[in-house]
Enzyme design. Structure first.
Site, PDB file in Angstrom:
ATOM      1  N   LYS A 172       0.837  -1.198   0.000  1.00  0.00           N
ATOM      2  CA  LYS A 172       0.000   0.000   0.000  1.00  0.00           C
ATOM      3  C   LYS A 172       0.874   1.250   0.000  1.00  0.00           C
ATOM      4  CE  LYS A 172      -3.114   2.537   3.122  1.00  0.00           C
ATOM      5  NZ  LYS A 172      -3.749   2.517   4.458  1.00  0.00           N
ATOM      6  N   ASP A 191      -2.545  10.479   3.676  1.00  0.00           N
ATOM      7  CA  ASP A 191      -3.947  10.105   3.842  1.00  0.00           C
ATOM      8  C   ASP A 191      -4.651  11.096   4.744  1.00  0.00           C
ATOM      9  OD1 ASP A 191      -6.380   8.832   3.931  1.00  0.00           O
ATOM     10  OD2 ASP A 191      -5.747   7.398   5.470  1.00  0.00           O
ATOM     11  N   LYS A 207      -9.934  12.986   8.641  1.00  0.00           N
ATOM     12  CA  LYS A 207      -9.489  12.537   9.956  1.00  0.00           C
ATOM     13  C   LYS A 207      -9.575  13.710  10.943  1.00  0.00           C
ATOM     14  CE  LYS A 207      -6.196   9.154   8.104  1.00  0.00           C
ATOM     15  NZ  LYS A 207      -6.704   7.906   8.672  1.00  0.00           N
ATOM     16  N   ASP A 266       1.566   6.346   5.756  1.00  0.00           N
ATOM     17  CA  ASP A 266       0.572   5.432   5.202  1.00  0.00           C
ATOM     18  C   ASP A 266       1.066   4.758   3.925  1.00  0.00           C
ATOM     19  OD1 ASP A 266      -1.828   4.237   5.804  1.00  0.00           O
ATOM     20  OD2 ASP A 266      -3.044   5.632   4.655  1.00  0.00           O
ATOM     21  N   ASP A 290     -12.099   6.931   4.314  1.00  0.00           N
ATOM     22  CA  ASP A 290     -10.859   6.706   5.060  1.00  0.00           C
ATOM     23  C   ASP A 290     -10.503   5.225   5.124  1.00  0.00           C
ATOM     24  OD1 ASP A 290      -8.612   7.511   6.428  1.00  0.00           O
ATOM     25  OD2 ASP A 290      -9.590   7.557   8.388  1.00  0.00           O
ATOM     26  N   GLU A 344      -9.472   3.635   2.520  1.00  0.00           N
ATOM     27  CA  GLU A 344      -9.032   3.750   1.131  1.00  0.00           C
ATOM     28  C   GLU A 344      -7.955   2.743   0.745  1.00  0.00           C
ATOM     29  OE1 GLU A 344      -5.654   4.933   3.072  1.00  0.00           O
ATOM     30  OE2 GLU A 344      -7.685   5.532   3.582  1.00  0.00           O
ATOM     31  N   ARG A 375      -7.636  -0.452   1.206  1.00  0.00           N
ATOM     32  CA  ARG A 375      -8.159  -1.684   0.595  1.00  0.00           C
ATOM     33  C   ARG A 375      -8.674  -1.425  -0.819  1.00  0.00           C
ATOM     34  NH1 ARG A 375     -12.204  -2.177   5.490  1.00  0.00           N
ATOM     35  NH2 ARG A 375     -10.411  -1.047   6.350  1.00  0.00           N
TER      36      ARG A 375
END
Length: 494
Positions: free
Chosen positions: A265, A270, A277, A288, A347, A349, A351
């Site tokens: 990933k 993010d 967030k 991230d 959030d 995201e 996956r």
């Protein structure tokens, strides 16, 4: 600056170095090298142990100067703890303690003798390899975005070369290669997001692959991903001025064998998207992309070790931002697999980019497919910072990864992927919902990914807790480069 390493078989009493590193146990007994120095100095170290100036408790260090009968001007004594409990974690801690004690100061070249201390269940090759990895990790310095004054500190005296007692050149070469992979991953993770964006990750991959004849790198842009139908991945990147990239690194070291494929990933920052967030911690979201960084670091390590395997590393590199064109909760996306996805939360995201990358990865017909991601806060709640979460429906693959992690103390813990959890992802409007609700968040994220890896020998590593440290001084850890590198070493040995 990376440490320089070599092997040394000189007697510790006559070694021509700035410092000799030896160990003491909690009962005041010394390692073999420590005892040799004690004998040469007329029992000086033993006397200091007896009166408490030197100690064998774990984490205790003492730097001694100008011992009679010892050529080196300094001796660093590292506390090893209880001899009966001395094992992998104690050994790796001792390496780190030694390196950190010498990281700054007048010692530029040290001889590390603890590689000859027996570690239960491990051989000398392991001790040499892990000493190089742990020492280099402890001496890592970040300086890429520091000003000139602070950057100068990187050129000040301090440990630059570590000689390791032993004679296994292959083990040392492997240790240096893995250390380079860990450092590569940490540097990418630590860079700020205004530097390390999707294009930067792609550039770093291309530059590394360009150094070798048996490596290559393909980078897919938005148009190429649109042609492949990667609607899920592209939706996540729609709100950013930095367009997504799909990076595919290839290493040909195994002839006609099917490759091992690692997917990481690569969310370079993010914000949470429209589900912004707001609970704190957003300033740490440059980490991230640590899943992407660590699979790229594992690629660096495999190439450096010249492993007789074929390896493909895929990194979907995306920035998740809120914007007028950003994807929304309740949007329905069509993934490359053809499955449709209802967005319950922007959030969640990671996956959404991984599912398209995992579908793309299957064109390589992998003999094993492993994804790595800072995927869920729920995994951190469950396991903290010490273990990565491991999920797989393939017991053999799961056990291989768990064993590799135990071997090098880059540990993972297996969580279930039972079919009972799959119903938590049901959607009225699409084939699958992208969140599973309040409970079992790490597991339902794994269940989501499992829907895009059917028929594959696949495992998922959630490194939300293990991939980086907390707080404004926290840095990327480089995990699980160690675990994955050991796993590839194990596969190459079969």
């Amino acid at each position: 600056m990376a440490l320089e390493f070599d092997l040394n078989r000189d007697a510790p009493t006559t070694a021509q170095v700035d410092c000799i590193v030896v160990g003491a146990f909690a009962d005041n007994s010394l390692t073999a090298a420590g005892q040799a120095l004690d004998d040469a100095s007329g029992g000086r170290i033993g006397k200091l142990l007896a009166r408490g100036d030197v100690g064998g408790k774990t984490g205790k260090t003492a730097l001694l100067h100008d011992l009679d009968g010892v050529t080196a001007p300094r001796v660093l004594v590292i506390g090893l703890g209880d001899a009966a409990k001395f094992g992998v974690p104690q050994y790796l801690k001792a390496v780190g303690d030694a390196a950190r004690a010498l990281k700054t100061g007048p010692v530029t070249h040290a001889l590390f003798t603890l590689s000859e201390v027996p570690v239960a269940g491990r051989d000398g090759a392991w001790a040499i390899r892990q000493a190089a990895i742990a020492a280099d990790h402890a001496c890592y310095r970040y300086s890429a975005t520091l000003g000139a004054k602070n950057k100068k500190k990187d050129g000040e005296p301090g440990l630059r070369k570590l000689s390791i007692s032993g004679d296994d050149k292959t083990a040392l070469a492997h240790g240096q290669a893995i250390a380079a992979g860990v450092a590569f991953a940490r540097e990418l993770g630590n860079l700020p997001p205004n530097v390390c964006n999707p294009a930067y990750l792609a550039q770093q991959a291309q530059e590394f692959a360009g150094r070798f004849d048996n490596t290559s790198c393909e980078v897919l842009d938005v148009a190429a991903m649109e042609k492949l139908g990667m609607g899920s991945l592209l939706a996540v990147g729609r709100g950013s001025a930095n367009p997504p990239k799909l990076i595919a690194l290839k290493y040909d070291g195994g002839g006609d064998a099917k490759p091992y494929v690692l997917v990481g990933k690569g969310i370079t920052f993010d914000t949470g998207g429209i589900n912004l967030k707001t609970q704190g911690g957003i300033e740490e979201m440059k980490f991230d992309m640590c899943g992407g960084a660590t699979v790229m670091g594992t690629f660096v390590s495999a190439v450096g070790m010249r492993l007789p395997v074929n390896l493909v590393v895929i990194v979907p590199a995306v920035e998740n931002m809120p914007d007028a064109d950003a994807y929304r909760p309740s949007d329905v996306l069509t993934s490359m697999s053809g499955k449709t996805i209802e967005v319950g939360n922007t959030d969640a995201e990671g996956r959404l980019i991984l599912c398209d990358a995992l579908t793309y990865a299957q064109k390589y017909q992998p003999q094993a497919l492993v994804d790595v991601a800072t995927l869920t806060g729920a995994c951190m709640v469950a396991l903290g910072k010490y273990a990565s979460g491991l999920m797989s429906k393939d017991d053999d693959l799961a056990n291989e990864l768990l064993a590799a992690g135990e071997n090098v103390f880059d540990r993972a813990w297996r969580l279930p992927l039972w079919d009972e959890y799959q119903g938590m992802l049901d959607s009225t409007y699409a084939d699958v919902y992208n969140i599973g609700g309040r409970w079992a968040g790490a597991i339902t994220a794994g269940c989501f990914l499992s829907r895009f890896t059917e028929g594959q020998r696949w495992a998922h590593l959630d490194i939300a807790g293990s991939g980086s440290d907390d707080g404004k001084r926290g840095m990327a850890t480089g995990r699980p480069v160690g675990l994955l590198s050991q796993w590839l070493l194990d596969q190459a040995a079969k």
